[in-house]
Design a protein around this motif. Structure first.
Motif, mmCIF file in Angstrom:
data_model
loop_
_atom_site.group_PDB
_atom_site.id
_atom_site.type_symbol
_atom_site.label_atom_id
_atom_site.label_comp_id
_atom_site.label_asym_id
_atom_site.label_seq_id
_atom_site.Cartn_x
_atom_site.Cartn_y
_atom_site.Cartn_z
ATOM 1 N N HIS A 109 -1.528 9.150 -6.053
ATOM 2 C CA HIS A 109 -1.159 8.683 -4.977
ATOM 3 C C HIS A 109 -1.713 7.312 -4.807
ATOM 4 N N GLU A 110 -2.972 7.210 -4.908
ATOM 5 C CA GLU A 110 -3.720 5.853 -4.556
ATOM 6 C C GLU A 110 -3.223 4.949 -5.821
ATOM 7 N N HIS A 169 -0.271 3.076 -4.663
ATOM 8 C CA HIS A 169 -0.514 2.065 -3.894
ATOM 9 C C HIS A 169 -0.871 0.611 -4.749
ATOM 10 N N GLU A 183 3.536 4.702 2.035
ATOM 11 C CA GLU A 183 3.060 6.280 1.631
ATOM 12 C C GLU A 183 3.858 6.770 1.090
ATOM 13 N N HIS A 241 0.875 7.689 8.293
ATOM 14 C CA HIS A 241 1.143 8.507 7.088
ATOM 15 C C HIS A 241 2.444 9.460 7.655
HETATM 16 ZN ZN ZN Z 1 -1.947 6.554 0.746
#
Ligand code: ZN
Length: 388
Positions: free
Chosen positions: A242-243, A246, A319, A364
């Motif tokens: 997930h990071e 980004h 997100e 989020h």
């Molecule tokens: Zn995030």
């Protein structure tokens, strides 16, 4: 089937503790905002700001630069005294729900550090602001905007090196297995993250967290030890993915661009209001009178408040994009779903906040929605592919 459905709705429901904790926290935030707004209005409308300015001048022996410095200091001290009861209530709240590991002394120490950091950054910003106003009375707002954006980008780059370590300890991640997984994920993405760091959050909090921080050579993924210690390697990989999402989607850079656009409008509006205050309302005599600072802060506060739902919607969009990136890069969505459920329980987060709360306050998407998106992805994309 029925039992399964019942289990599902049970999973989606929030515990009374989670509901109460988040409600109190939200009211503290609203109270803090209202208090700040009231304080600024009081300063502007009662002429108290002018009184503070006169004191600052006298104490600074009529030196302008020193007077600005003292004025900022006095303003921040009074603001801290006004907001302290609510800050303390916030600390008590975290303790009451056993989310904080901090004792009062350590918390107070952080408060002092936070105040000093705010003063240093605030003093630099305000000195630059009134320097530009004096030197370039016509275009000060444009020049200050350019200056502040440069400062903002420098801060984004330096924060992981000089700002975060004031409050937390960081160390490079030692776990070879996790490192190997990250390298594989990064190669898949055709990108490279400069480092993964363990973030010693446990000395202050029981909550888990992870983030992508920094810019350019300081860009790094930070993983809280509260996460590393309690989550399986598969779950941590899902969080990493997930990071990395980004990073791949350049969310930090895009957010800075959005901030730059808003700031440009904000400085223009500040200049407009400042001229009204001088020429129409006769509140100040000159453009360089730094007693106008609360008015300028008021303009930016009102603007941020009005834009909050839009900025949060933009953040939720990012997100969701990072989540989808994670689904694509891991073999199964199950570890993502279990990490979300663990996170919700550990952080006492609301899985299903009311619609307007999510719309206004949340950066989020609600955890229930993120889990649902993962389940849908798993059903549609992963299941057919795994069939022979
Ligand atoms: Zn995030």
């Amino acid at each position: 089937m029925l039992r399964f459905a019942a289990n599902n709705s049970e999973m989606a429901a929030d515990t009374p503790d989670a509901v109460r904790y988040n409600r109190v926290r939200r009211w503290l935030e609203i109270g803090d905002f209202a208090l700040g707004l009231g304080f600024l209005l009081f300063l502007v409308l009662t002429g108290w700001s002018g009184q503070l300015r006169d004191w600052a001048y006298r104490a600074a022996f009529q030196n302008y630069t020193l007077a600005v410095l003292l004025y900022v200091l006095m303003l921040l001290v009074v603001a801290k005294l006004v907001s302290f009861p609510l800050d303390y209530s916030g600390f008590r709240l975290e303790r009451r729900y056993q989310l904080s590991n901090q004792r009062l002394r350590a918390w107070l120490k952080d408060e002092v550090k936070g105040f000093i950091v705010t003063f240093v950054i605030g003093a630099i910003v305000v000195e630059l602001l009134y320097f530009a106003i004096r030197q370039f009375p016509e275009n000060w707002w444009l020049i200050t905007w350019a200056l502040f954006m440069g400062l903002f980008i420098a801060m984004a780059q330096l924060a992981p090196l000089i700002l975060f370590p004031i409050f937390y300890k960081f160390e490079p991640l030692e776990d070879e297995e996790l490192k190997r997984r990250l390298v594989r994920l990064s190669e898949q993405a055709g990108t490279r993250v400069r480092g993964v760091y363990k973030w010693n959050l446990s000395e202050k909090s029981k909550k888990a967290n992870a983030a992508l921080t920094g810019l350019g050579s300081t860009r790094r993924i930070i993983l809280a030890d509260t996460l590393l210690d309690n989550y399986s390697p598969d779950e941590i990989e899902a969080v990493l993915a997930h990071e990395l999402g980004h990073h791949v989607h350049k969310h930090i850079l895009k957010s800075i661009a959005v901030q730059a656009g808003i700031a440009l409008f904000g400085f223009w509006a500040a200049n407009f209001v400042l001229h009204l205050a001088i020429e129409r309302w006769r509140m100040f005599e000159t453009l360089s009178d730094f007693a106008s600072l609360p008015l300028l802060v008021l303009v930016s506060t009102v603007l941020s408040f009005l834009l909050m739902p839009a900025l949060n919607a933009y953040s939720r969009f990012n997100e969701r994009q990072a989540d989808r990136y994670a689904f694509q890069s891991i073999h199964s969505v199950d570890p993502f779903i279990s990490s979300m459920n663990k996170l919700a329980a550990q952080n006492l987060a609301e899985r299903t906040p009311s619609k307007w709360v999510e719309w206004f306050f949340h950066s989020h998407p609600a955890i229930s929605r993120r889990v649902e998106a993962a389940q849908n992805w798993g059903r549609l994309r992963l299941a057919p592919a795994s069939r022979p």
